[in-house]
Design an enzyme around this catalytic site. Structure first.
Site, mmCIF file in Angstrom:
data_model
loop_
_atom_site.group_PDB
_atom_site.id
_atom_site.type_symbol
_atom_site.label_atom_id
_atom_site.label_comp_id
_atom_site.label_asym_id
_atom_site.label_seq_id
_atom_site.Cartn_x
_atom_site.Cartn_y
_atom_site.Cartn_z
ATOM 1 N N ARG A 1 32.810 42.979 42.361
ATOM 2 C CA ARG A 1 33.421 43.489 43.588
ATOM 3 C C ARG A 1 32.564 43.065 44.766
ATOM 4 O O ARG A 1 31.323 43.138 44.698
ATOM 5 C CB ARG A 1 33.534 45.022 43.557
ATOM 6 C CG ARG A 1 34.641 45.575 42.669
ATOM 7 C CD ARG A 1 36.041 45.260 43.212
ATOM 8 N NE ARG A 1 37.093 45.834 42.378
ATOM 9 C CZ ARG A 1 37.683 45.212 41.355
ATOM 10 N NH1 ARG A 1 37.324 43.984 41.030
ATOM 11 N NH2 ARG A 1 38.654 45.812 40.672
ATOM 12 N N HIS B 1 39.541 35.839 44.446
ATOM 13 C CA HIS B 1 39.609 36.959 43.489
ATOM 14 C C HIS B 1 40.546 36.600 42.323
ATOM 15 O O HIS B 1 41.556 37.266 42.082
ATOM 16 C CB HIS B 1 40.053 38.255 44.184
ATOM 17 C CG HIS B 1 39.641 39.491 43.427
ATOM 18 N ND1 HIS B 1 39.249 40.658 44.026
ATOM 19 C CD2 HIS B 1 39.554 39.732 42.092
ATOM 20 C CE1 HIS B 1 38.957 41.570 43.105
ATOM 21 N NE2 HIS B 1 39.134 41.017 41.909
ATOM 22 N N GLU C 1 38.217 41.821 51.550
ATOM 23 C CA GLU C 1 39.286 40.876 51.167
ATOM 24 C C GLU C 1 40.582 41.197 51.902
ATOM 25 O O GLU C 1 40.898 42.366 52.055
ATOM 26 C CB GLU C 1 39.501 40.951 49.650
ATOM 27 C CG GLU C 1 38.275 40.487 48.880
ATOM 28 C CD GLU C 1 38.393 40.702 47.376
ATOM 29 O OE1 GLU C 1 39.509 40.969 46.876
ATOM 30 O OE2 GLU C 1 37.361 40.608 46.715
HETATM 31 C C1 GLV Z 1 39.941 42.640 38.866
HETATM 32 O O1 GLV Z 1 39.171 42.507 39.769
HETATM 33 C C2 GLV Z 1 39.947 43.758 37.990
HETATM 34 O O2 GLV Z 1 39.214 44.733 38.219
HETATM 35 O O3 GLV Z 1 40.701 43.721 37.013
#
Ligand code: GLV
Length: 316
Positions: free
Chosen positions: A230, A277, A259
């Site tokens: 993250r 991401h 983001e």
């Molecule tokens: C993606 O970032 C997830 O947490 O699945």
């Protein structure tokens, strides 16, 4: 109700007892709240804050199936207080995300995107012994921050590259070799020793800005930072400064603090590989994540306990 279209025929997966209308696109907040108002079950994305506003808008809500392994977007304590079950999607995205972390590690080390830009831009004038020299990966030390499912999967990949693996985990235990031969160290030791630092811990109040200016300064000037966890675990402004000042060599980033905004200093840096991401973004994995959400909803609505409840207290 889902807040966005999913890579699955959700209506078919849920079956006839459910009333599901696929959204035409990712819904604006107001539209999502309006659709959610009569819902028993929500499928939510990591981009969707699931907070009191959602719970107030959705009084009959029984389950939030968050289509991600991370659930920092969900106010889990509030869900529990209101008796709403929250589920996530662990396991099915472990290998996809570990593959992607390794892709970023290799891409940043070997300057893959810089090379692509050079070739694509017509700036390549032929092989040169001094061109695009990057960092050695094989045999180097990889430091894994957060040794959960994905961290261990990255460690397995590193073994294939003959890397030494050290890790800092939540438990705080140090010095013991775990079964895969990775050595537990504290975070300071990891930052000092690692040639590559890859982040695989969840975002919590404790891990927010875990990698701050002083952590970056403690890394080797030759080190490469990889983040597929993250964004807010890394202080992005401090990372921009650390790259500019040569405190670390490069970074591979799949996640960002705000983001889809990305710090202009990162976008301007040649030494950073940027991804949108996309760690879990394989056709198979994203389909399995959506299926885990529909399975969880069918379980809850059928009076059964779903496999991956993040707030088991709700059953107490
Ligand atoms: C993606 O970032 C997830 O947490 O699945």
């Amino acid at each position: 109700v889902s807040s966005a279209p999913l890579p699955l025929d959700v209506a078919a997966a849920l079956g006839d007892e459910f009333d599901y209308v696929a959204p035409p696109a990712q819904l604006e907040r107001a539209e999502f709240l309006a659709r959610a108002s009569s819902a028993d079950a929500l499928i939510t994305l990591l981009t969707e804050p699931v907070d009191s506003e959602v719970f107030d808008a959705c009084p009959g809500l029984k389950i939030v199936a968050n289509c991600a392994v991370g659930f920092d977007n969900v106010d889990v304590a509030e869900a529990t207080r209101r008796g709403v079950i929250v589920t996530n999607t662990p396991g099915v995205l472990t290998d996809a995300t570990a593959d992607f972390a390794f892709a970023l590690l290799l891409g940043a080390a070997r300057r893959l995107v810089e090379g692509d830009r050079m070739v694509r831009g017509g700036d390549w004038t032929g092989w040169k012994p001094t061109e695009l020299l990057g960092a050695t990966v094989s045999g180097q030390t990889l430091g894994i921050v957060g040794m959960g499912r994905i961290g261990r999967a990255v460690a397995r990949r590193a073994a294939g590259f003959g890397m030494r693996v050290i890790y800092a985990g939540r438990s705080g235990s140090t010095g013991k070799d775990d079964s895969d031969g990775a050595q537990a160290v504290d975070l300071d030791g990891l930052l000092a020793q690692a040639d590559f630092v890859s982040i695989h811990c969840p975002l919590t109040p404790e891990t927010h800005h875990l990698i701050d200016g002083s952590a970056l300064a403690a890394m080797k000037p030759s080190a490469v930072l990889v983040n597929t966890a993250r964004g807010p675990i890394v202080d992005e402004a401090a990372l921009v400064a650390a790259l500019a000042e040569g405190e670390i060599a490069a970074a591979g980033l799949d996640v960002f603090e705000a983001e889809p905004q990305v710090h202009p200093g990162l976008r301007a840096s040649d030494r950073v590989v940027l991804a949108p991401h996309a760690g879990s973004a394989t056709t198979v994995t994203r389909g399995l994540m959506a299926t885990m959400c529909t399975d969880a909803i069918k379980a809850v609505m059928g009076g059964r306990r779903p496999s991956h409840v993040v707030n088991p207290e709700v059953y107490a």
